[in-house]
Design a protein around this motif. Sequence first.
Motif: not given
Length: 435
Positions: A150, A175, A177, A189, A191
């Motif tokens: 992020l 992960c 975004p 996001a 993940d």
Amino acid sequence: MTFPSLDTALPSGVDAREHADLLRRSHDALLAGRPTPTPLRPVIEDSWERMRGFGIDPDCGPPPRMARLDELQRQRDASPIAEVLPLIRRSLVSVADQADHIMLVTDASGQVLWREGSHRMRSVGDRVGLVEGSFWNEGSIGTNAIGTALVVGRPVQVYSAEHFVRNLHALTCACAPVHDPRDGRLLGAIDVTGPVSTIHPSTLALVNAVAQLAQAHLQGLHHTHLERLRSVAAPLLAGLTRPALVVDESGWTAAAVHMEPVRRVLLPKHCESGTAWIPALGECGLEPLPGGWLIRPRPGERAGSTSVTLDLRRPGASTVTVAGPSGEWVHNLTPRHTELLLRLAVHRAGRSGAELSKDVFGADAHVVTVRAELSRIRRNLGGVIESRPYRFADEVMVRVIGSQTSVNLLPASLAPGVRALLERDGSTPLCDHPG
């Protein structure tokens, strides 16, 4: 659809267990101030520098902040990602189950909105606070794939002792975004997290592909909404003899008559029927429509803006606020537009296309790209930005709000002009800092 280059955590041909042990020894050495047996990846090293600034204890990291159930539900309802959640589930949940992983979806602040997958990994998540409603931004839990992705605005994989806090060393996570395809705004996001033994470089590629697919689906939904609005407004527009346009509730144009259509207009923060000043159009009449607005420009009644505020406090989610005679207009910025506006804020006398190309790309060979980006900015901000050279209009007051520390100011930017600002005397004196 564009796919950014992926910075995977496990070097090609390296044994995962040996690399995890090497990372643990590097973690211990760095925190003790000793030379490390292997350097950290730049994205992890930068994140650790931020962790030192936050004062996070690597031996006893803080428990993640938790939202109340009613707050969590409000965030779920408000999240645009909810519209593509079934797509994300179909793409990842079965894979997460089989691979002993969990899938998580967060908002732009790092709050976990949804969690699904392996029962065993959900139990592990419960023990470390990786649960629905918890905040997994860097400031809450230290270096981790969600929080770091992020911040830098691109896919990130974090493996074992790359996590700053030791109780996360048993995990590997990947992960990516999710951005609003309309304006680049950070939405949240996606993940995938599992035990360290399950690390694989393809996990990051899979998560990134699903994030890109979700963005493409969101764009398709937006086009459908504009088509519906266009159909509703067609009979009304057919009877008009003066310039007018129909936009959705975010200002995206669905249709226009007797005027050159603009891609998007900046609507007032609190839009209501009546008269309002709109950048690029001037004084306009606004009338509500189902799902949008009818805008009627009024020639000869144009008014200039008074101030512009460039807010860089949230990495990956910068905004520009234009304060005009009829109120404020907030526009979410892409990373590239943020870099360009920051350079123009520093150089009030203006910058040529070639100079901005060097500022952003390090060479003057990208003038065409710079001109295209500035053209998009000017369509949104109207008379705020002048050309030949590119600059903020003389009558506009410009303010930049930055982070408390220069290391957190546009941490993902590689633009030479931005990096030079951060290195100047170790500070960024052009910025106002939040109190």
